[in-house]
Design an enzyme around this catalytic site. Structure first.
Site, mmCIF file in Angstrom:
data_model
loop_
_atom_site.group_PDB
_atom_site.id
_atom_site.type_symbol
_atom_site.label_atom_id
_atom_site.label_comp_id
_atom_site.label_asym_id
_atom_site.label_seq_id
_atom_site.Cartn_x
_atom_site.Cartn_y
_atom_site.Cartn_z
ATOM 1 N N ASP A 50 -7.922 1.777 0.824
ATOM 2 C CA ASP A 50 -7.421 2.505 -0.622
ATOM 3 C C ASP A 50 -6.851 1.607 -1.266
ATOM 4 O OD1 ASP A 50 -6.553 5.365 -1.362
ATOM 5 O OD2 ASP A 50 -4.991 4.035 -1.713
ATOM 6 N N TYR A 55 -2.634 -0.803 -8.648
ATOM 7 C CA TYR A 55 -2.117 -1.306 -7.632
ATOM 8 C C TYR A 55 -2.479 -3.060 -7.959
ATOM 9 C CZ TYR A 55 -2.305 2.562 -4.833
ATOM 10 O OH TYR A 55 -2.007 3.920 -4.315
ATOM 11 N N LYS A 85 -8.618 4.488 -7.930
ATOM 12 C CA LYS A 85 -8.136 5.566 -8.701
ATOM 13 C C LYS A 85 -8.112 5.293 -10.187
ATOM 14 C CE LYS A 85 -5.401 6.325 -4.699
ATOM 15 N NZ LYS A 85 -5.152 4.920 -4.011
ATOM 16 N N HIS A 118 -5.453 9.356 -10.629
ATOM 17 C CA HIS A 118 -4.131 9.087 -10.007
ATOM 18 C C HIS A 118 -3.041 10.236 -10.121
ATOM 19 C CE1 HIS A 118 -2.501 5.098 -8.300
ATOM 20 N NE2 HIS A 118 -1.732 6.091 -7.707
#
Length: 312
Positions: A50, A55, A85, A118
């Site tokens: 994931d 990120y 996402k 997200h």
């Protein structure tokens, strides 16, 4: 190598398996560590990974997949399940496809297995960082954005589409017009934030609930020790010869959800897989069901610092 059970989600090719446990990669400035952890995880048996544009770990995840293929730890790209996402600064119809193409470029992949919105909002702010100035946060036009998500799946750039941090009301709105319903809703969930009603709603609508922060993000700057230091979980762990983390993850598994764990420590990565050959007792489950509930990741204070009509 660990044997990991699978759940099933809808995809372009019909029902498709997804390992119930995935390795999370939300971290800060540790790309080399992410790559090494994903390679090590593949060697242990993890196949579900994931990431997200936010990120900043898409590139090391992709590099790890390439290294694992080259080393023969996996034989084909299809053996791994990759989720990424869409950050809210791209939640406009004309921005969704370019955002996914950018993520694919970062990953070095032709497609992802699952693409999620997200957060259910629009951020009019070019930078992918938080907190976001409150005046830059506005309501999402979910119909047009979802149509763009459907286009991404129809183009073969993602096998499945879904959402993250969405309430049942927001999902119900999508279901009212969607040609392709969400396959997944990824939300905060653990024994201290059990999401009983949302899990029930998602099951009724054939949407897989995926839990993030299953240990309240312990070890991260935004997390705390509320799960691992929970007295109820500690007592159950002691009586079963397990860790509190294992009790929390086993509880999630028994709720019929999938979950994302984020540890780059080899021993804990192994421990997190050692939850599938035993079960909690009804007494254990009754005790966990009575734990006072406490949410960790609030939109207000995490993504934005001040309330407005969208964030309250």
């Amino acid at each position: 190598m660990a044997r990991i059970p699978s759940a099933t989600i809808s995809s372009s090719d019909g029902p498709r398996p997804i390992h119930v446990i995935g390795l999370g990669t939300a971290t800060v400035g540790r790309s080399d560590e992410v790559k090494a952890a994903v390679v090590e995880a593949i060697k242990m048996g993890y196949r579900h990974f994931d990431t997200a544009a936010f990120y900043g770990t898409e590139k090391p995840v992709g590099e790890a997949i390439a290294e694992a293929l080259q080393a023969g730890f996996i034989k084909t790209r299809a053996e791994v399940f990759i989720t990424t996402k869409l950050w809210p600064n791209s939640t406009e119809r004309h921005l969704v496809l370019p955002a996914l193409k950018k993520s694919l470029q970062n990953l070095g992949l032709e497609y992802v297995d699952l693409y999620l919105i997200h957060w259910p909002l629009k951020i009019n702010y070019p930078h992918i960082k938080i907190p976001v100035p409150t005046e830059c946060v506005t309501a999402i036009d979910i119909k047009s954005v979802w149509e763009a998500m459907e286009e991404c799946q129809n183009l073969g750039l993602t096998n499945s589409i879904g959402v993250s941090n969405f309430s049942s009301d927001k999902i119900q709105e999508i279901l009212s017009f969607a040609k392709i319903p969400p396959a997944v809703n990824q939300v905060e969930m653990n024994p201290l934030w059990q999401q009983k009603q949302l899990n029930k709603f998602c099951k009724e609508n054939h949407i897989l609930l995926t839990a993030y922060s299953p240990l309240a993000s312990f070890g991260n700057s935004w997390g705390n020790s509320s799960v691992v230091e929970c007295n109820v979980l500690q007592d159950i762990a002691k009586s079963r010869g397990k860790t509190t983390a294992q009790i929390s993850l086993r509880w999630l598994y028994e709720q019929g959800v999938s979950f994302i764990v984020k540890s780059f420590n080899k021993e804990r990565m192994k421990q997190n897989l050692d939850i599938f050959d035993w079960a909690l007792t009804q007494e254990d489950l009754n005790k966990i069901s009575q734990i006072p509930q406490r949410k960790l990741v609030y939109l207000l204070g995490f993504v934005v610092t001040e309330p407005n009509d969208v964030t309250v």
